[in-house]
Write an enzyme that holds these catalytic residues in place. Structure first.
Site, PDB file in Angstrom:
ATOM      1  N   SER A  31       3.606  -1.908  10.465  1.00 21.55           N
ATOM      2  CA  SER A  31       5.056  -1.952  10.687  1.00 21.55           C
ATOM      3  C   SER A  31       5.671  -3.316  10.379  1.00 21.55           C
ATOM      4  CB  SER A  31       5.407  -1.493  12.110  1.00 21.55           C
ATOM      5  OG  SER A  31       4.992  -0.153  12.302  1.00 21.55           O
TER       6      SER A  31
ATOM      7  N   GLU B 240      -6.848   4.723   7.911  1.00 24.90           N
ATOM      8  CA  GLU B 240      -6.689   6.143   7.547  1.00 24.90           C
ATOM      9  C   GLU B 240      -7.944   6.665   6.851  1.00 24.90           C
ATOM     10  OE1 GLU B 240      -2.982   5.600   5.480  1.00 24.90           O
ATOM     11  OE2 GLU B 240      -2.035   5.096   7.387  1.00 24.90           O
TER      12      GLU B 240
ATOM     13  N   HIS C  77      -9.401   1.022   5.078  1.00 25.63           N
ATOM     14  CA  HIS C  77      -8.127   1.262   5.761  1.00 25.63           C
ATOM     15  C   HIS C  77      -8.376   2.235   6.920  1.00 25.63           C
ATOM     16  CE1 HIS C  77      -4.071   2.580   6.612  1.00 25.63           C
ATOM     17  NE2 HIS C  77      -3.655   1.490   5.997  1.00 25.63           N
TER      18      HIS C  77
ATOM     19  N   ASN D  75       0.859  -1.180   0.000  1.00 21.17           N
ATOM     20  CA  ASN D  75       0.000   0.000   0.000  1.00 21.17           C
ATOM     21  C   ASN D  75       0.899   1.236   0.000  1.00 21.17           C
ATOM     22  OD1 ASN D  75      -1.825   2.023   0.507  1.00 21.17           O
ATOM     23  ND2 ASN D  75      -2.301   1.370   2.604  1.00 21.17           N
ATOM     24  N   TRP D  76       1.009   1.849  -1.166  1.00 17.84           N
ATOM     25  CA  TRP D  76       1.938   2.993  -1.272  1.00 17.84           C
ATOM     26  C   TRP D  76       1.373   4.254  -0.629  1.00 17.84           C
ATOM     27  CZ3 TRP D  76       4.180   2.964  -6.975  1.00 17.84           C
ATOM     28  CH2 TRP D  76       4.814   1.724  -7.195  1.00 17.84           C
ATOM     29  N   LYS D  77       0.083   4.254  -0.320  1.00 17.91           N
ATOM     30  CA  LYS D  77      -0.573   5.440   0.237  1.00 17.91           C
ATOM     31  C   LYS D  77      -0.333   6.643  -0.695  1.00 17.91           C
ATOM     32  CE  LYS D  77      -0.159   3.319   4.718  1.00 17.91           C
ATOM     33  NZ  LYS D  77      -0.054   3.446   6.169  1.00 17.91           N
TER      34      LYS D  77
ATOM     35  N   GLU E 179      -5.032  -4.924  10.779  1.00 20.94           N
ATOM     36  CA  GLU E 179      -4.000  -3.908  10.995  1.00 20.94           C
ATOM     37  C   GLU E 179      -4.297  -3.159  12.290  1.00 20.94           C
ATOM     38  OE1 GLU E 179      -2.160  -2.656   6.967  1.00 20.94           O
ATOM     39  OE2 GLU E 179      -3.983  -1.511   7.241  1.00 20.94           O
TER      40      GLU E 179
ATOM     41  N   GLY F 177       2.533   2.420  10.773  1.00 21.94           N
ATOM     42  CA  GLY F 177       3.454   3.535  10.578  1.00 21.94           C
ATOM     43  C   GLY F 177       4.174   3.973  11.848  1.00 21.94           C
TER      44      GLY F 177
ATOM     45  N   GLY G 237       2.894  -1.089   4.265  1.00 20.65           N
ATOM     46  CA  GLY G 237       2.903   0.328   3.921  1.00 20.65           C
ATOM     47  C   GLY G 237       4.316   0.793   3.617  1.00 20.65           C
ATOM     48  N   GLY G 238       4.962   1.418   4.607  1.00 17.70           N
ATOM     49  CA  GLY G 238       6.279   2.031   4.408  1.00 17.70           C
ATOM     50  C   GLY G 238       7.293   1.143   3.699  1.00 17.70           C
TER      51      GLY G 238
END
Ligand code: PGA
Length: 251
Positions: free
Chosen positions: A213, A97, A95, A9-11, A167, A173, A234-235
């Site tokens: 994470s 967010e 998600h 997930n590149w966001k 998640e 994150g 993610g990251g």
């Protein structure tokens, strides 16, 4: 059959040029993944990156969101059929967010799940508890309620198309990952909950990914858990070496 999946997930990261570079680097480093690889770049990149992924049957394109209505006067929004038309086969729905910053509630999310499925898009349905609920030790009830509200209206055949991503919000994150035992405990509880509604065979076939994470160092231990079927990353999906290492940690 339950599938092992790593989804990136590149966001809201990368320009188109950077995204193309990242995709090429990733494709160069990942040969014959043991499961499915799903890439969820920003909306503007879907078409271009989809074309790069097309010759690689184990790589799939995902969007990070879709609107619940099929079309119409919803300025700035994108429908499930539009996503399919640029080559997406998955869409991330719910998600944390989106829930937090865009006020997406359970009713909206269940409508988004329906919209995706009606176009043949597989939802990656996200769930996960805030820190308060983890500390109060009612995380299982909290997450089961999200699953019930978002998914349990679906008939069996539709439910079978859904991938679940657990998640915990406190792990997204933050660099603070759930322990592999915490992930396993929740995934097992979710599978039991699904089993009560849809039966053991469908529950057994449901892919449940861990996210929060997850990185090149901890992925193998988390993925080794019997009820963990890969990850939503993610990251670490923004670094091709790390993403490749996470994919190679699939069982
Ligand atoms: P993270 O994000 O890996 O950067 O914690 C996971 C996600 O939000 O899907």
């Amino acid at each position: 059959m339950r599938q092992q999946i790593v989804a990136g997930n590149w966001k809201m990261n990368t320009t188109l040029e950077e995204g193309i570079e990242l995709t090429k680097a990733m494709l160069g480093k990942i040969e014959s993944p043991r499961g499915l690889v799903v890439v969820a770049p920003p909306l503007t990149h879907l078409h271009g990156i989809g074309k790069l992924l097309q010759p690689h049957p184990q790589f799939h394109l995902a969007a990070q969101n879709c609107h619940q209505e099929p079309k119409g006067a919803f300025t700035g929004e994108v429908s499930a059929s539009m996503l399919v038309s640029v080559g997406a086969s998955f869409v991330i729905i719910g998600h944390s967010e989106r829930r937090q910053y865009f006020m997406e509630d359970n009713i909206t999310l269940s409508a988004k799940v329906n919209a995706a499925l009606s176009q043949g898009l597989k939802p990656i349905f996200c769930c996960g508890e805030p820190l308060d609920n983890r500390e109060a030790e009612n995380q299982v009830e909290y997450v089961c309620e999200q699953i019930k509200a978002g998914l349990f209206h679906l008939p069996e055949e539709a439910f079978k198309q859904v991938v679940i991503a657990y998640e915990p919000i406190w792990a997204i994150g933050t660099g603070r990952t759930a322990s592999s035992q915490q992930a396993q405990d929740m995934h097992q509880a979710l599978r039991e909950y699904i089993s009560k509604k849809y039966g053991g065979s469908i529950a057994d076939d449901t892919s449940i990914l861990y996210g929060g994470s997850c990185n090149a160092q901890n992925a193998a231990e988390i993925f080794a858990q019997p009820d963990v079927d890969g990850g939503l990353i993610g990251g670490a999906s923004l670094k091709s070496d790390d993403f490749a290492a996470i994919i190679s940690a699939l069982k």
